[in-house]
Design a protein around this motif. Structure first.
Motif, short mmCIF file in Angstrom:
data_model
loop_
_atom_site.label_atom_id
_atom_site.label_comp_id
_atom_site.label_asym_id
_atom_site.label_seq_id
_atom_site.Cartn_x
_atom_site.Cartn_y
_atom_site.Cartn_z
N GLU A 1 -8.91 -0.03 -8.93
CA GLU A 1 -7.56 0.54 -9.05
C GLU A 1 -7.49 1.51 -10.23
N ARG A 2 -8.16 1.17 -11.31
CA ARG A 2 -8.17 2.05 -12.48
C ARG A 2 -8.92 3.35 -12.16
N SER A 3 -10.05 3.23 -11.48
CA SER A 3 -10.83 4.45 -11.18
C SER A 3 -10.10 5.31 -10.15
N GLU A 4 -9.31 4.69 -9.27
CA GLU A 4 -8.52 5.51 -8.34
C GLU A 4 -7.47 6.28 -9.11
N ARG A 5 -6.78 5.61 -10.05
CA ARG A 5 -5.78 6.30 -10.88
C ARG A 5 -6.40 7.45 -11.66
N ASP A 6 -7.64 7.22 -12.15
CA ASP A 6 -8.33 8.24 -12.96
C ASP A 6 -9.04 9.29 -12.11
N THR B 1 -11.66 8.93 -10.24
CA THR B 1 -13.12 8.86 -10.32
C THR B 1 -13.69 7.91 -9.27
N ILE B 2 -12.83 7.37 -8.43
CA ILE B 2 -13.28 6.41 -7.42
C ILE B 2 -14.10 7.11 -6.34
N GLN B 3 -15.13 6.43 -5.85
CA GLN B 3 -15.90 6.98 -4.73
C GLN B 3 -15.10 6.80 -3.45
N MET B 4 -15.15 7.79 -2.59
CA MET B 4 -14.39 7.76 -1.34
C MET B 4 -14.76 6.54 -0.51
N SER B 5 -16.04 6.18 -0.48
CA SER B 5 -16.48 5.03 0.32
C SER B 5 -15.85 3.74 -0.21
N THR B 6 -15.72 3.63 -1.52
CA THR B 6 -15.10 2.44 -2.13
C THR B 6 -13.62 2.37 -1.77
N LEU B 7 -12.95 3.51 -1.87
CA LEU B 7 -11.53 3.57 -1.54
C LEU B 7 -11.30 3.18 -0.08
N LYS B 8 -12.09 3.74 0.82
CA LYS B 8 -11.94 3.44 2.25
C LYS B 8 -12.22 1.96 2.53
N MET C 1 -3.49 12.04 -9.25
CA MET C 1 -3.59 10.60 -9.41
C MET C 1 -3.05 9.91 -8.16
N SER C 2 -3.83 9.00 -7.58
CA SER C 2 -3.35 8.24 -6.43
C SER C 2 -3.46 6.75 -6.74
N THR C 3 -2.67 5.97 -6.05
CA THR C 3 -2.66 4.51 -6.25
C THR C 3 -2.60 3.81 -4.90
N HIS C 4 -3.37 4.29 -3.94
CA HIS C 4 -3.33 3.74 -2.59
C HIS C 4 -3.70 2.26 -2.55
N ILE C 5 -4.75 1.88 -3.28
CA ILE C 5 -5.19 0.48 -3.24
C ILE C 5 -4.10 -0.43 -3.79
N ARG C 6 -3.61 -0.09 -4.96
CA ARG C 6 -2.58 -0.93 -5.60
C ARG C 6 -1.30 -0.95 -4.76
N ASP C 7 -0.86 0.22 -4.28
CA ASP C 7 0.38 0.29 -3.51
C ASP C 7 0.28 -0.52 -2.22
N THR C 8 -0.87 -0.40 -1.54
CA THR C 8 -1.06 -1.14 -0.28
C THR C 8 -1.10 -2.64 -0.56
N ARG C 9 -1.83 -3.02 -1.61
CA ARG C 9 -1.94 -4.44 -1.98
C ARG C 9 -0.57 -5.03 -2.28
N LYS C 10 0.22 -4.30 -3.08
CA LYS C 10 1.56 -4.80 -3.45
C LYS C 10 2.47 -4.87 -2.23
N ARG C 11 2.39 -3.86 -1.36
CA ARG C 11 3.24 -3.85 -0.17
C ARG C 11 2.94 -5.04 0.72
N LEU C 12 1.67 -5.45 0.75
CA LEU C 12 1.27 -6.58 1.58
C LEU C 12 1.46 -7.92 0.87
N GLY C 13 1.89 -7.87 -0.41
CA GLY C 13 2.08 -9.10 -1.17
C GLY C 13 0.78 -9.75 -1.59
#
Length: 200
Positions: free
Chosen positions: A34-39, A41-48, A1-13
């Motif tokens: 963010e939910r699909s990243e946690r699960d 199931t997110i596509q790599m292109s969407t995450l990037k 499970m990763s939370t890169h999008i949420r963690d980056t968003r929160k870190r940047l306020g």
């Protein structure tokens, strides 16, 4: 499970709405990302794409501390904390931190978490404590079928050592500890038992 999008968003306020504006999508779409990243199931292109919109990329985000996001120690944070405690002459707390870091290593599940945990720490500044932390982590890595990193290979101490024990314990006590000592650590000259490496 990763939370890169949420963690980056929160870190940047940034709010979900801020990121939605940057990507030209709805806030609901960001929640779904963010939910699909946690699960997982997110596509790599969407995450990037989401990370790029926040000025980050996947390689730098993977190097950020996924363990820290869960308030878990890594070898680096454990070594730094141990160094501080030893500077304050608190060997008991330094030992507790080393033991707690092993517990946190066991909680590292994903490849990113394991890699984050095993990144090279700065030296503690005391060969005994550096060897204790490195050897205990190497031992646990092997037990999990993980190849221990090169930094965990330490030479044996020149003198036997019983961690966080002041003075000179009686030889009879040392013999008792030696008889039950964890073999990998005993080979390095560290007298500590398996049960002493478990979180109480």
């Amino acid at each position: 499970m990763s939370t890169h999008i949420r963690d980056t968003r929160k870190r940047l306020g940034m709010t979900i709405y801020d990121l939605a504006d940057k990507l030209g999508v709805t806030a609901g779409a960001i929640s779904q990302m963010e939910r699909s990243e946690r699960d997982e199931t997110i596509q790599m292109s969407t995450l990037k794409r989401a990370l790029k919109a926040m000025g980050a990329d996947l390689s730098t985000e993977a190097q950020d501390a996924p363990m820290a996001a869960k308030h878990l120690l890594t070898a680096r944070t454990a070594a730094a904390s141990m160094e501080r405690e030893l500077a304050a002459n608190d060997e008991d707390t330094a030992l507790r931190i080393a033991i707690q870091s092993l517990d946190h290593f066991r909680r590292a599940r994903t490849r990113a978490e394991i890699q984050d945990f095993l990144r090279t720490p700065r030296p503690i500044g005391d060969d005994r404590w550096d060897t204790l932390l490195a050897t205990a982590i190497a031992r646990d890595a092997k037990r999990r079928g993980i190849r221990p990193p090169a930094w965990t290979r330490k030479p044996a101490l020149t003198e036997e050592w019983l961690p966080a024990t002041p003075g000179h314990p009686a030889e009879r006590y040392l013999d008792m500890i030696r008889a039950a000592a964890e073999p990998e650590l005993l080979d390095k000259g560290i007298l500590i038992r398996e049960k002493d490496l478990a979180v109480a």
